[in-house]
Design an enzyme around this catalytic site. Structure first.
Site, PDB file in Angstrom:
ATOM      1  N   ASP A  10      -1.584 -50.109   7.574  1.00  0.00           N
ATOM      2  CA  ASP A  10      -0.408 -50.298   8.416  1.00  0.00           C
ATOM      3  C   ASP A  10      -0.867 -51.078   9.650  1.00  0.00           C
ATOM      4  OD1 ASP A  10      -1.660 -48.467  10.088  1.00  0.00           O
ATOM      5  OD2 ASP A  10       0.029 -47.068  10.195  1.00  0.00           O
ATOM      6  N   HIS A  11      -0.002 -51.166  10.661  1.00  0.00           N
ATOM      7  CA  HIS A  11      -0.356 -51.907  11.873  1.00  0.00           C
ATOM      8  C   HIS A  11      -1.538 -51.271  12.607  1.00  0.00           C
ATOM      9  CE1 HIS A  11       2.585 -48.811  12.707  1.00  0.00           C
ATOM     10  NE2 HIS A  11       2.172 -48.769  13.957  1.00  0.00           N
ATOM     11  N   CYS A  67      -5.193 -46.755   8.439  1.00  0.00           N
ATOM     12  CA  CYS A  67      -4.083 -46.601   9.385  1.00  0.00           C
ATOM     13  C   CYS A  67      -4.732 -46.241  10.720  1.00  0.00           C
ATOM     14  CB  CYS A  67      -3.045 -45.593   8.902  1.00  0.00           C
ATOM     15  SG  CYS A  67      -3.585 -43.881   8.781  1.00  0.00           S
ATOM     16  N   THR A  69      -5.544 -43.375  12.039  1.00  0.00           N
ATOM     17  CA  THR A  69      -6.570 -42.343  11.878  1.00  0.00           C
ATOM     18  C   THR A  69      -7.117 -42.251  10.458  1.00  0.00           C
ATOM     19  OG1 THR A  69      -4.854 -40.747  11.315  1.00  0.00           O
ATOM     20  CG2 THR A  69      -5.500 -40.893  13.646  1.00  0.00           C
ATOM     21  N   HIS A 100     -19.651 -36.256  -4.679  1.00  0.00           N
ATOM     22  CA  HIS A 100     -19.027 -34.971  -5.020  1.00  0.00           C
ATOM     23  C   HIS A 100     -17.549 -35.094  -5.385  1.00  0.00           C
ATOM     24  CE1 HIS A 100     -22.184 -32.089  -3.037  1.00  0.00           C
ATOM     25  NE2 HIS A 100     -22.724 -33.001  -3.830  1.00  0.00           N
ATOM     26  N   ARG A 134     -21.002 -30.099 -12.345  1.00  0.00           N
ATOM     27  CA  ARG A 134     -20.062 -29.128 -11.746  1.00  0.00           C
ATOM     28  C   ARG A 134     -19.009 -29.835 -10.898  1.00  0.00           C
ATOM     29  NH1 ARG A 134     -24.545 -29.349  -8.739  1.00  0.00           N
ATOM     30  NH2 ARG A 134     -24.454 -29.221  -6.469  1.00  0.00           N
ATOM     31  N   HIS A 135     -19.344 -30.993 -10.372  1.00  0.00           N
ATOM     32  CA  HIS A 135     -18.373 -31.725  -9.553  1.00  0.00           C
ATOM     33  C   HIS A 135     -17.258 -32.306 -10.425  1.00  0.00           C
ATOM     34  CE1 HIS A 135     -21.012 -31.055  -6.241  1.00  0.00           C
ATOM     35  NE2 HIS A 135     -22.004 -31.632  -6.884  1.00  0.00           N
TER      36      HIS A 135
HETATM   37  C1  RB5 Z   1       0.969 -45.396  13.572  1.00  0.00           C
HETATM   38  O1  RB5 Z   1       1.248 -45.428  14.944  1.00  0.00           O
HETATM   39  C2  RB5 Z   1       0.096 -44.206  13.233  1.00  0.00           C
HETATM   40  O2  RB5 Z   1       0.836 -43.037  13.303  1.00  0.00           O
HETATM   41  C3  RB5 Z   1      -0.518 -44.376  11.855  1.00  0.00           C
HETATM   42  O3  RB5 Z   1      -1.278 -45.535  11.831  1.00  0.00           O
HETATM   43  C4  RB5 Z   1      -1.459 -43.287  11.364  1.00  0.00           C
HETATM   44  O4  RB5 Z   1      -2.448 -43.009  12.311  1.00  0.00           O
HETATM   45  C5  RB5 Z   1      -0.859 -42.074  10.801  1.00  0.00           C
HETATM   46  O5  RB5 Z   1      -1.557 -41.191  10.297  1.00  0.00           O
END
Ligand code: RB5
Length: 144
Positions: A10-11, A67, A69, A100, A134-135
């Site tokens: 995403d952005h 994204c 995070t 794993h 096992r994995h």
């Molecule tokens: C976008 O602002 C943000 O929420 C997205 O990139 C992401 O971090 C969501 O998990």
């Protein structure tokens, strides 16, 4: 052997995706397919996760999703049976994601992980093998 990698962001992950694309394109054993987004204009990460997850399954290959995070985009990708999307954030999680979990999509945060670190993590994930045994039993239980 050539590895085909489906990329998406995403952005919030756009700059990181572009940086990874540049870094990975230096490796002649990797081919890349970029499913977008193609600018920093705001988009919804589930839409990108859908496209990448469906393409990874259709082409029986692997993907990278970015994204802000890595979290939201991984949650959506993991709704697909057969997708094992792992948010990774250091060398150890990159290695374990393959050994794993046999992760077929790596998820990274553009707002949490510096680009040079992210490229190193992707290389670690690519160079290791799934340990099976096992994995494999545990991974098979993910999709019931
Ligand atoms: C976008 O602002 C943000 O929420 C997205 O990139 C992401 O971090 C969501 O998990």
């Amino acid at each position: 052997m050539t590895t085909h990698i489906i990329l998406g962001s995403d952005h919030g992950g756009y700059d990181l995706k572009e940086s990874l694309k540049e870094g990975l394109s230096q490796n002649s054993e990797i081919t890349l397919e970029d499913m977008g987004t193609f600018s920093t204009e705001s988009v919804d990460y589930p839409d990108i996760a859908d496209t990448v997850a469906q393409t990874v399954l259709a082409k029986n290959t692997v993907g990278i999703l970015c994204c802000g995070t890595g979290i939201g985009i991984s949650i959506r990708a993991n709704r697909y049976k057969g997708i094992r999307a792992a948010v990774i954030f250091n060398e150890f999680t990159a290695e374990m994601a393959k050994k794993h979990n046999n992760a077929n999509i790596l998820c990274l945060g553009g707002r949490t992980t510096p680009a040079e670190n992210a490229l190193e993590y992707v290389k670690i994930w690519l160079k290791h093998d799934f340990e099976g045994d096992r994995h494999l039993r545990r991974v098979e239980k993910l999709d019931v």
